[in-house]
Design a protein around this motif. Sequence first.
Motif, mmCIF file in Angstrom:
data_model
loop_
_atom_site.group_PDB
_atom_site.id
_atom_site.type_symbol
_atom_site.label_atom_id
_atom_site.label_comp_id
_atom_site.label_asym_id
_atom_site.label_seq_id
_atom_site.Cartn_x
_atom_site.Cartn_y
_atom_site.Cartn_z
ATOM 1 N N VAL A 1 3.321 -14.187 0.231
ATOM 2 C CA VAL A 1 2.248 -15.109 0.587
ATOM 3 C C VAL A 1 1.603 -14.631 1.879
ATOM 4 O O VAL A 1 2.125 -13.759 2.581
ATOM 5 C CB VAL A 1 2.774 -16.555 0.762
ATOM 6 N N THR B 1 4.086 -24.087 2.393
ATOM 7 C CA THR B 1 2.750 -23.472 2.287
ATOM 8 C C THR B 1 1.628 -24.499 2.349
ATOM 9 O O THR B 1 0.499 -24.153 2.713
ATOM 10 C CB THR B 1 2.637 -22.684 0.976
ATOM 11 N N GLN C 1 8.466 -22.331 -6.394
ATOM 12 C CA GLN C 1 7.641 -23.353 -5.732
ATOM 13 C C GLN C 1 8.111 -24.739 -6.140
ATOM 14 O O GLN C 1 8.403 -25.023 -7.286
ATOM 15 C CB GLN C 1 6.172 -23.164 -6.114
#
Length: 463
Positions: free
Chosen positions: A395, A420, A457
């Motif tokens: 990322v 995030t 995630q």
Amino acid sequence: MKQTVRLFTVALIAGAVTLGGYKLLEKDDPVVLAAPQEETSFIPTNYTTNLSETNIDFTEAAEKTVHAVVHVKNTTISRQPTNIMEYFYGGGEPRAMVGAGSGVIITPDGYIVTNNHVIANAAQLEVTLNNNRTYEAKLIGTDAKSDIALIKIDSEEKLPFVPFGDSNELKIGEWVLAVGNPFNLTSTVTAGIVSAKARDLNEFDSNPQSFIQTDAAVNRGNSGGALVNIRGELVGINTAITSETGSYVGYSFAVPSNNTRKIIEDIMEYGDVQRGILGIQGRTLNSNIAQQLGLSETEGVIVGGIEDGSGAAKSGIKEGDIIKGLDGYKVGKFSDLAGYLGSKRPNDVVDVTIIRNGKEKVVPVTLIKLETVELEDLGLELRNANSEDLRRYGVTGGVKVNRALTRDMQRYDLAGILITKINDEPVNNVDDVKRVMNRRKAGDDIKLTFLDRDGDQNTFIFR
């Protein structure tokens, strides 16, 4: 004939008496008091003089500091609910509450250092000097972690102040004075010795402390006052006691002056505290840990992990190394390490003494900046992710959970995950986190989007 015998007998007796007397005198005459003289030569005739020469005189140190220690009054406004609706939904009659503590003038133009808990939630701050003059004070900045705050008063004349001493040079057993205002008794001076250094009162907390422990009497109202050496130099800010009764029972604790000075200089220059870290995870060695790991060392900090991209990683410190010193100062436990680093800034270079495979070596390490933000509503502390973290997860931005602040959050084991997004807004650093959280209304849900340690995630919604 009889007359002759009589005379001979008298002469014989007289001779015997004379000879006996001579022998007696001959025995007593050479008597010399050698042994008693040798014994008296060991009598310490100047003992009293030696004691008077080594007596510690506290009057000079007290005179230098008592006029620079002030009485701090903190007025806070709270609301007391008057009915059940106000109890559940807030409101009520405003009520002023006054707390009191101490402070230390550190510059002639009126900067004063005190404890954060002395001035917390203040609606008004009032400072009274030793000459009974009263001033309104303004808050410059605080650091809740170290419990240090900086306030200022404006005076037309130069004020007495206490110069900083070097708390690293304090010795256990050294005399110190505690100067403050316990129980509203202004200008109180008590004496004691340094009982211990680098004392951590929260052994199992992930925010290690490093206090100077002393047996100088400290009570309520002493908080924020001065701990000084016999030269009148500031070596600590009196902060806490441990007591079942709430009053002094033999031990008190002070924030070291080196840490205090660095904190207030950061506040004045940057507006917040710049913390420098090695970039390691570690724990204090003891006999049990040493036995489990097969180590001969029982003192120091054993490195349990290295943060990627940190100064420790770049300098070659490895997991399993034992840290024994920093810049020549002994490290026997983790609070020694944390206390010394608390007086340093990012980009400072620290010489770290380590033991690896039984051999000692000194490794220079450049400290990195600890950039964190606390989400009190969640009970989490977040920090900026480094380049290694971002590369590992694939990322371009995010923040890591540094630690849980509450026991409730500790059970979720979130330390190390990469956040995030917060409330569906991307967060690349702690500044983004602050911005998103400042826009949030009180009571709103908090949605966290994060990558777990496996890179998957997930989303949590905290209500």
